[in-house]
Design a protein around this motif. Sequence first.
Motif, PDB file in Angstrom:
ATOM      1  N   LYS A  86      47.475  42.919  38.664  1.00 24.65           N
ATOM      2  CA  LYS A  86      47.364  42.492  40.053  1.00 24.65           C
ATOM      3  C   LYS A  86      46.301  41.404  40.129  1.00 24.65           C
ATOM      4  O   LYS A  86      45.370  41.371  39.328  1.00 24.65           O
ATOM      5  CB  LYS A  86      46.972  43.673  40.942  1.00 24.65           C
ATOM      6  N   VAL A  87      46.460  40.536  41.118  1.00 21.91           N
ATOM      7  CA  VAL A  87      45.556  39.403  41.270  1.00 21.91           C
ATOM      8  C   VAL A  87      44.536  39.695  42.353  1.00 21.91           C
ATOM      9  O   VAL A  87      44.881  40.149  43.438  1.00 21.91           O
ATOM     10  CB  VAL A  87      46.340  38.126  41.634  1.00 21.91           C
ATOM     11  N   GLY A  88      43.270  39.435  42.044  1.00 23.34           N
ATOM     12  CA  GLY A  88      42.208  39.542  43.027  1.00 23.34           C
ATOM     13  C   GLY A  88      41.571  38.182  43.206  1.00 23.34           C
ATOM     14  O   GLY A  88      41.903  37.235  42.492  1.00 23.34           O
ATOM     15  N   TYR A  89      40.641  38.075  44.130  1.00 27.46           N
ATOM     16  CA  TYR A  89      39.965  36.800  44.386  1.00 27.46           C
ATOM     17  C   TYR A  89      38.461  37.001  44.365  1.00 27.46           C
ATOM     18  O   TYR A  89      37.946  38.049  44.753  1.00 27.46           O
ATOM     19  CB  TYR A  89      40.377  36.227  45.742  1.00 27.46           C
ATOM     20  N   VAL A  99      41.257  36.206  39.966  1.00 26.69           N
ATOM     21  CA  VAL A  99      40.739  37.015  38.859  1.00 26.69           C
ATOM     22  C   VAL A  99      41.658  38.211  38.612  1.00 26.69           C
ATOM     23  O   VAL A  99      42.374  38.657  39.506  1.00 26.69           O
ATOM     24  CB  VAL A  99      39.299  37.519  39.121  1.00 26.69           C
ATOM     25  N   CYS A 100      41.603  38.736  37.375  1.00 27.99           N
ATOM     26  CA  CYS A 100      42.341  39.938  36.988  1.00 27.99           C
ATOM     27  C   CYS A 100      41.645  41.142  37.599  1.00 27.99           C
ATOM     28  O   CYS A 100      40.426  41.272  37.507  1.00 27.99           O
ATOM     29  CB  CYS A 100      42.366  40.038  35.464  1.00 27.99           C
ATOM     30  N   ARG A 101      42.421  42.038  38.208  1.00 28.49           N
ATOM     31  CA  ARG A 101      41.837  43.224  38.833  1.00 28.49           C
ATOM     32  C   ARG A 101      41.389  44.255  37.795  1.00 28.49           C
ATOM     33  O   ARG A 101      40.555  45.092  38.078  1.00 28.49           O
ATOM     34  CB  ARG A 101      42.855  43.881  39.764  1.00 28.49           C
ATOM     35  N   LYS A 102      41.956  44.204  36.571  1.00 24.77           N
ATOM     36  CA  LYS A 102      41.586  45.183  35.538  1.00 24.77           C
ATOM     37  C   LYS A 102      40.307  44.812  34.812  1.00 24.77           C
ATOM     38  O   LYS A 102      39.398  45.620  34.675  1.00 24.77           O
ATOM     39  CB  LYS A 102      42.720  45.310  34.517  1.00 24.77           C
ATOM     40  N   CYS A 103      40.228  43.551  34.340  1.00 26.48           N
ATOM     41  CA  CYS A 103      39.095  43.163  33.496  1.00 26.48           C
ATOM     42  C   CYS A 103      38.158  42.148  34.137  1.00 26.48           C
ATOM     43  O   CYS A 103      37.067  41.896  33.621  1.00 26.48           O
ATOM     44  CB  CYS A 103      39.584  42.632  32.155  1.00 26.48           C
ATOM     45  N   GLY A 104      38.562  41.532  35.251  1.00 26.31           N
ATOM     46  CA  GLY A 104      37.708  40.557  35.925  1.00 26.31           C
ATOM     47  C   GLY A 104      37.777  39.164  35.354  1.00 26.31           C
ATOM     48  O   GLY A 104      37.058  38.259  35.781  1.00 26.31           O
ATOM     49  N   GLU A 105      38.671  38.931  34.377  1.00 23.60           N
ATOM     50  CA  GLU A 105      38.848  37.621  33.743  1.00 23.60           C
ATOM     51  C   GLU A 105      39.457  36.630  34.743  1.00 23.60           C
ATOM     52  O   GLU A 105      40.325  36.979  35.542  1.00 23.60           O
ATOM     53  CB  GLU A 105      39.783  37.783  32.538  1.00 23.60           C
ATOM     54  N   THR A 106      39.027  35.358  34.683  1.00 20.77           N
ATOM     55  CA  THR A 106      39.588  34.305  35.545  1.00 20.77           C
ATOM     56  C   THR A 106      41.000  33.984  35.103  1.00 20.77           C
ATOM     57  O   THR A 106      41.264  33.827  33.913  1.00 20.77           O
ATOM     58  CB  THR A 106      38.708  33.030  35.460  1.00 20.77           C
ATOM     59  N   LEU A 107      41.907  33.899  36.074  1.00 23.17           N
ATOM     60  CA  LEU A 107      43.308  33.623  35.748  1.00 23.17           C
ATOM     61  C   LEU A 107      43.640  32.154  35.918  1.00 23.17           C
ATOM     62  O   LEU A 107      43.263  31.501  36.798  1.00 23.17           O
ATOM     63  CB  LEU A 107      44.235  34.471  36.628  1.00 23.17           C
TER      64      LEU A 107
END
Length: 107
Positions: A86-89, A99-107
């Motif tokens: 899932k995508v977060g901001y 950002v990735c909701r699992k690991c916090g990596e920038t997408l």
Amino acid sequence: MNQKVKIHKDDNVEVLAGKDKGKRGSVVRVFEKNGKVRVLVSGVNLVKKAIKRRSQQEAGGIAEIEAPLDISNVGLVCKKCGRPVKVGYKLDGDKKIRVCRKCGETL
């Protein structure tokens, strides 16, 4: 019904539902019409279409083309996790980044 589109052109996605479930490809185009969002993914959801002969040189016949998928049937693939997420901001100064909701990596 104006929703935020979290998947953009050139993103790597995986098909989550349908006949091509599990296949991956990059987004070629995002269509928005009447509140429905669809994406065209390279090499996925191939359908046969009859092509009419336009000139003497151009052949007609049956061609395989990519058809759009509903955006709910694809998931953005995280580079670090290697799976659909899932995508977060997050706000980076005054810029909004995905950002990735699992690991916090920038997408």
